[in-house]
Design an enzyme around this catalytic site. Structure first.
Site, PDB file in Angstrom:
ATOM      1  CD1 TRP A 133      75.086  67.455 100.455  1.00 21.45           C
ATOM      2  CD2 TRP A 133      74.406  68.085 102.495  1.00 21.45           C
ATOM      3  NE1 TRP A 133      73.782  67.038 100.614  1.00 21.45           N
ATOM      4  CE2 TRP A 133      73.341  67.411 101.859  1.00 21.45           C
ATOM      5  CE3 TRP A 133      74.206  68.563 103.784  1.00 21.45           C
ATOM      6  CZ2 TRP A 133      72.101  67.214 102.457  1.00 21.45           C
ATOM      7  CZ3 TRP A 133      72.972  68.356 104.397  1.00 21.45           C
ATOM      8  CH2 TRP A 133      71.941  67.698 103.738  1.00 21.45           C
ATOM      9  CG  ASN A 134      75.467  64.486 106.032  1.00 21.28           C
ATOM     10  OD1 ASN A 134      76.524  64.222 105.454  1.00 21.28           O
ATOM     11  ND2 ASN A 134      74.705  63.544 106.551  1.00 21.28           N
ATOM     12  CE  LYS A 157      82.117  64.126  94.385  1.00 19.38           C
ATOM     13  NZ  LYS A 157      81.488  65.353  95.028  1.00 19.38           N
ATOM     14  CB  ALA A 159      79.176  67.567  99.020  1.00 17.88           C
ATOM     15  N   GLY A 211      76.866  58.486 100.975  1.00 19.18           N
ATOM     16  CA  GLY A 211      75.814  59.222 100.289  1.00 19.18           C
ATOM     17  C   GLY A 211      74.555  58.394 100.184  1.00 19.18           C
ATOM     18  CD  GLU A 233      77.182  56.189 106.143  1.00 18.49           C
ATOM     19  OE1 GLU A 233      75.939  56.017 106.050  1.00 18.49           O
ATOM     20  OE2 GLU A 233      77.700  57.285 106.316  1.00 18.49           O
ATOM     21  CB  CYS A 267      72.949  58.340 106.939  1.00 19.08           C
ATOM     22  SG  CYS A 267      74.562  58.286 107.741  1.00 19.08           S
ATOM     23  CD  GLU A 360      68.350  58.833 104.702  1.00 19.07           C
ATOM     24  OE1 GLU A 360      69.199  58.839 105.595  1.00 19.07           O
ATOM     25  OE2 GLU A 360      68.608  58.530 103.511  1.00 19.07           O
TER      26      GLU A 360
END
Length: 458
Positions: A133-134, A157, A159, A211, A233, A267, A360
């Site tokens: 989603w980011n 697909k 988020a 993700g 990733e 990330c 994180e």
């Protein structure tokens, strides 16, 4: 009546839209469509595939403002941040439009003689793409573009928090001339059911996932059952190093980008700051002054920083700060009322071994640690299971390069706070993932190499 789910604006908690809540049956139907479209699409001339991708690039730029508003509404990021994402996302279509016409290949002579070798690259097949989603536009185009350039068909697909941008990108691809069935978007709240169905389907030959490392491990175990070609990733814990001879103005400017782009929900975000003791006070003062001036709020209010994606994200970041044992040195103001906001924060006096340095953060919090010994610094920096991105600011370029090459990370920014670029191979080492996205490497992730050994009498 078909099931639906609501997409919420994390800044206001208003309902933006309702979308179909699809399940395993629809996931299989998407694979049916991709499988039917694959023979024709894989044989489509590279030039034609390139033209469609280039047209998609042009359409994204045409609709940049509209797409930016859509991203801001479902993701919460500021309008300027969202507009920057659209431009970046579109560049993947342009880059891979240019790579599509260069599939590559080799002709060679067997070392022992008696044969010639013809090497070629072919699309791997139906690809399952799973995006977070980011960065709802960029993470989609970073996977779709190389898949299409390689001749693959895809099922995507997005988020559940941000499905609208993926649907908008799919509509632009249709307008660009992409045939039916080549890319199908499945919106769902049942991520494990949908992705599990794809991984169990023998027609799906590739999975590309962005993700968390925890979810990536689960998917890799599942993919291993059929030996599915996998690109992952995953998470990061990026260090941001400032040496005593660094240009502090540049270091502060780089820190603002590396830490606060998308509110720290990246990330590649700088997760822990290691500043030489000789300049630590000055760096923190300058950095903190910039942080305190950040405007936090909904995208339409001219904000610099939007909300976090959910209430759970706010609670997680707040808990990480409270349990860190560190002192809040600087903090921006945060709006009252609805919305999942957390104030941009600079922490100092961070205890050695604090969890906030090892996990994180995925939020607008910058813990600062001082250092004096380079060997000890590198030991701290590399003491993590992650290895995605890192940042080094130093006045001596040779030293900066030496530090950069000593960090166990797939990408290192040298005197810059941004490492992502469609022309560069994006990806990490250790528990931060497998494979690369972008550059020629990104195309190869969706191809299989074959060769013909041709008898060639002496």
């Amino acid at each position: 009546m078909s099931r639906t789910f609501e997409v919420l604006d994390p800044a206001t908690l208003d309902v933006v839209a309702e979308v179909p809540d699809q399940g395993v049956a629809e996931a299989r139907q998407a694979v049916d469509a991709a499988t039917a479209a694959f023979p024709s699409w894989s044989r489509t001339a590279p030039r034609r595939r390139s033209e469609i991708l280039h047209r998609a690039f042009e359409l994204m730029l045409r609709d940049r403002d509209e797409l930016a508003r859509l991203i801001s509404r479902e993701n919460g990021k500021s309008l300027s941040d969202a507009a920057g994402e659209v431009t970046y996302a579109a560049e993947f279509f342009r880059w891979f439009a240019e790579e599509a016409v260069r599939p590559g290949g080799e002709y060679g002579e067997a070392a022992a003689g008696g044969a010639r070798t013809l090497v070629s690259h072919h699309p791997v097949g139906v690809a399952a793409l799973v995006t977070p989603w980011n960065f709802p536009a960029a993470m989609a185009t970073r996977k779709i573009a190389p898949a299409l350039a390689a001749g693959c068909t895809a099922v995507l697909k997005p988020a559940a928090e941000t499905p609208l941008t993926a649907l908008a990108v799919a509509r632009l691809l249709t307008e660009a001339g992409l045939p039916d069935g080549v890319v199908t978007v499945v919106t769902t709240t049942d991520s494990s059911g949908v992705v599990g169905a794809w991984l169990n389907d023998e027609r799906v030959r590739k999975i590309s996932f962005t993700g968390s490392t925890a979810v990536g491990r689960v998917l890799l175990r599942h993919a291993a059952d059929r030996v599915v070609n996998s690109s992952m990733e995953l998470g990061g814990n990026a260090p941001f190093i400032v040496t005593e001879d660094a240009d502090l103005d540049a270091a502060v400017a780089g820190a603002m980008v590396a830490k606060f782009r998308n509110g720290g929900q990246a990330c590649t975000a700088a997760n822990r700051f290691y500043v030489h003791a000789a300049v630590a006070d000055e760096f923190v003062a300058r950095f903190g002054a910039r942080v305190e001036k950040l405007i936090v709020g909904p995208a339409g209010d001219g904000s610099d920083i939007g909300p976090l994606i959910s209430a759970a994200a706010v609670d997680r970041v707040r808990r990480a700060v409270e349990e860190s044992g560190a002192r809040i040195a600087h903090q921006a103001a945060c709006p009252e009322g609805a919305g999942h906001f957390y104030p941009p924060t600079v922490l100092v006096d961070v205890p050695a071994g604090a969890a906030i340095l090892r996990e994180e953060i995925f939020g607008p919090v910058a813990p600062v640690v001082t250092w004096t010994d380079e060997a000890a610094l590198l030991a701290q920096v590399n003491d993590t299971e992650y290895g995605l991105a890192a940042y080094v600011f130093a006045g001596d370029l040779a030293r900066a390069l030496r530090l950069g090459e000593s960090i166990e990370a797939g990408m290192v920014g040298i005197n810059r706070g941004l490492v992502s670029d469609p022309s560069a191979p994006f990806g990490g080492v250790k528990q931060s993932g497998l494979g690369r996205e972008g550059a020629r490497d990104g195309l190869r992730e969706f191809q299989e190499t074959r060769y013909l050994s041709v008898d060639w009498p002496a």
